[in-house]
Design an enzyme around this catalytic site. Structure first.
Site, mmCIF file in Angstrom:
data_model
loop_
_atom_site.group_PDB
_atom_site.id
_atom_site.type_symbol
_atom_site.label_atom_id
_atom_site.label_comp_id
_atom_site.label_asym_id
_atom_site.label_seq_id
_atom_site.Cartn_x
_atom_site.Cartn_y
_atom_site.Cartn_z
ATOM 1 N N ASP A 121 -10.493 5.177 0.787
ATOM 2 C CA ASP A 121 -9.171 5.756 0.577
ATOM 3 C C ASP A 121 -8.361 4.891 -0.380
ATOM 4 O O ASP A 121 -8.011 3.758 -0.038
ATOM 5 C CB ASP A 121 -8.478 5.843 1.945
ATOM 6 C CG ASP A 121 -7.126 6.500 1.861
ATOM 7 O OD1 ASP A 121 -6.811 7.086 0.820
ATOM 8 O OD2 ASP A 121 -6.384 6.419 2.864
ATOM 9 N N ASP A 319 -4.858 9.791 -6.015
ATOM 10 C CA ASP A 319 -5.227 9.534 -4.627
ATOM 11 C C ASP A 319 -6.606 10.138 -4.343
ATOM 12 O O ASP A 319 -6.827 11.320 -4.604
ATOM 13 C CB ASP A 319 -4.170 10.170 -3.711
ATOM 14 C CG ASP A 319 -4.490 9.985 -2.244
ATOM 15 O OD1 ASP A 319 -5.219 9.028 -1.906
ATOM 16 O OD2 ASP A 319 -4.000 10.787 -1.436
#
Lengths: 410, 31
Positions: A121, A319
């Protein structure tokens, strides 16, 4: 199949992903980890019949985006009850509350090493795995990490700089307690620890000694069966930062198309020769995020009429864990209008969660889709493949894979 | 803010060059 640079011509039978894994190894440099989508056939975590629906995936995506927006909106949202209920009033260094990512890698932890499947992540910093003994752990793919079986494990004491930086404010029996509350209310609590991290296939040259991570013992939420999560954000505690001394600052990855290939996550900043670059932007209020400047969009080779200020004023975060790209309202409206104008020949389909521009390809052998390109500051252009233009839930519901941020004056 | 999501990053090599403060995209990055 392509039809020039401005259109994608695609066989309708190929719209949906393969039901079986066809592993194609990605090419990368050294110390690379294989990356697969969590819900794709190549995923070791795949639970037949247990994967979320498209609507659930997109609804969770909105939870993550809401969390990013609250964080970047600054302290003015602290009084918002909805904000407080999601836990975003926590100090930023207590963990970046951004939910789980969708791509997984295998890492080795401890001595002797044990392998774990973790999500990665770029929107969060602290890495963690579930550990023994565990008060409240969810069911995961592999047995829990057992610190007592690792000769190189140690707890991080409360006074250590790594503990103070977390600002968790919790100390138990001299051990540093961490807590990360994610945007969807998923949560992990445990002891901050150090151990040897092995990246890649078990060579001692790919080991990080004293890697700081969370040893979770109270974990709940939407982690699926992942053994933990590894953060690649910009804080010092992230894997990217801790690996910088060994591999160099920076990292790269390729996220595979959902089913037929594996991607990679590679530490160190080696770039392919065809890479186009744009400036990485830093914001002091959300220093963990990787910002860049999106300045325009092309549809079928023609620039959509939107002032660059529409993009530049709010800024853009890249992201790995958000699925659907969110655009400022005016930019999305212009994109949708251009795209829909070129798709008039196709029957419209109902909206799918946050996706409002959908088409029904039932009965067609091939479809011809306008290309979409994202333009970045400095001239870098991301010419999206077909898979980046349409989100195909089924042949009768293929949707433009972008969404609006809503009211961009809010 | 806008967010560049992973649907639009798929199959590109995405390079985070922290030392030089730049982000790169390379087409056909997985193949």
């Amino acid at each position: 199949e392509s039809s020039g640079p401005d259109w994608h011509v695609v066989s309708v039978t190929s719209l949906l992903p393969d039901a079986v894994c066809k592993p194609k190894r990605a090419v990368s440099n050294s110390s690379a980890l294989s990356v697969v989508h969590r819900h794709a056939p190549c995923s070791p975590l795949q639970a037949r019949g247990g994967e979320p629906s498209h609507a659930e995936i997109l609804d969770r995506d909105q939870d993550r985006v809401d969390s990013i927006h609250r964080l970047t909106a600054g302290p003015s949202t602290a009084d918002d009850p909805a904000s407080a209920s999601k836990g975003v009033s926590l100090p930023a260094r207590r963990g970046v509350p951004l939910g789980t990512a969708n791509y997984i890698v295998s890492v080795g932890l401890g001595t002797p090493k044990r392998d774990f499947l973790v999500v990665f992540d770029t929107g969060s910093d602290l890495s963690w795995v579930q550990c023994k003994p565990c008060d409240d752990c969810y069911q995961q793919h592999d047995p829990l990490f057992d610190p007592s079986q690792s000769t190189t494990y140690s707890a991080v004491p409360c006074g250590a700089p790594e503990c103070r930086r977390l600002d968790s404010g919790s100390c138990s029996s001299g051990k540093c307690r961490y807590e990360v509350v994610y945007g969807d209310m998923s949560q992990t609590d445990g002891n901050l620890a150090r151990d040897t991290l092995t990246l890649g296939p078990s060579s001692s040259s790919d080991q990080l000694q004293g890697f700081v991570f969370g040893c979770g013992d109270d974990d709940t939420g939407l982690f699926g069966k992942a053994d933990g999560l590894f953060g690649l954000g910009r804080d010092k505690v992230s894997l990217a930062s801790q690996a910088a001394a060994k591999y160099g600052t920076g990292f790269s990855y390729c996220l595979p198309s959902s089913s037929s290939a594996e991607g990679y996550l590679s530490l160190g900043s080696a770039a392919p020769p065809n890479a186009q670059f744009t400036a990485m932007v830093t914001r002091s209020d959300t220093p963990s995020f990787y910002y860049l400047n999106l300045v325009g969009i092309k549809v079928a080779g023609r620039t959509v009429r939107v002032s660059p200020a529409v993009f530049r004023t709010p800024g853009t975060v890249i992201d790995s864990g958000t699925v659907i790209t969110r655009l400022p309202s005016r930019a999305y409206s212009a994109l949708r209008s251009s795209f829909a104008g070129l798709m008039r020949r196709y029957k419209r389909a109902p909206a799918l969660s946050i996706l409002d521009t959908c088409y029904d390809f039932t009965g067609r052998a091939k479809v011809r889709i306008p290309s979409v390109a994202l333009l970045f500051d400095g001239g870098a252009t991301l010419n999206l493949g077909f898979g980046g233009v349409l989100y195909v839930a089924k042949k009768s519901q293929a949707c433009l894979a972008f969404a609006s941020n809503g009211d961009d004056t809010s | 803010i806008g967010i560049l999501g992973n649907m639009q990053q798929k199959t590109f090599a995405v390079v985070y060059d922290v030392a030089n403060q730049k982000i790169g995209f390379g087409a056909k990055g997985c193949s």
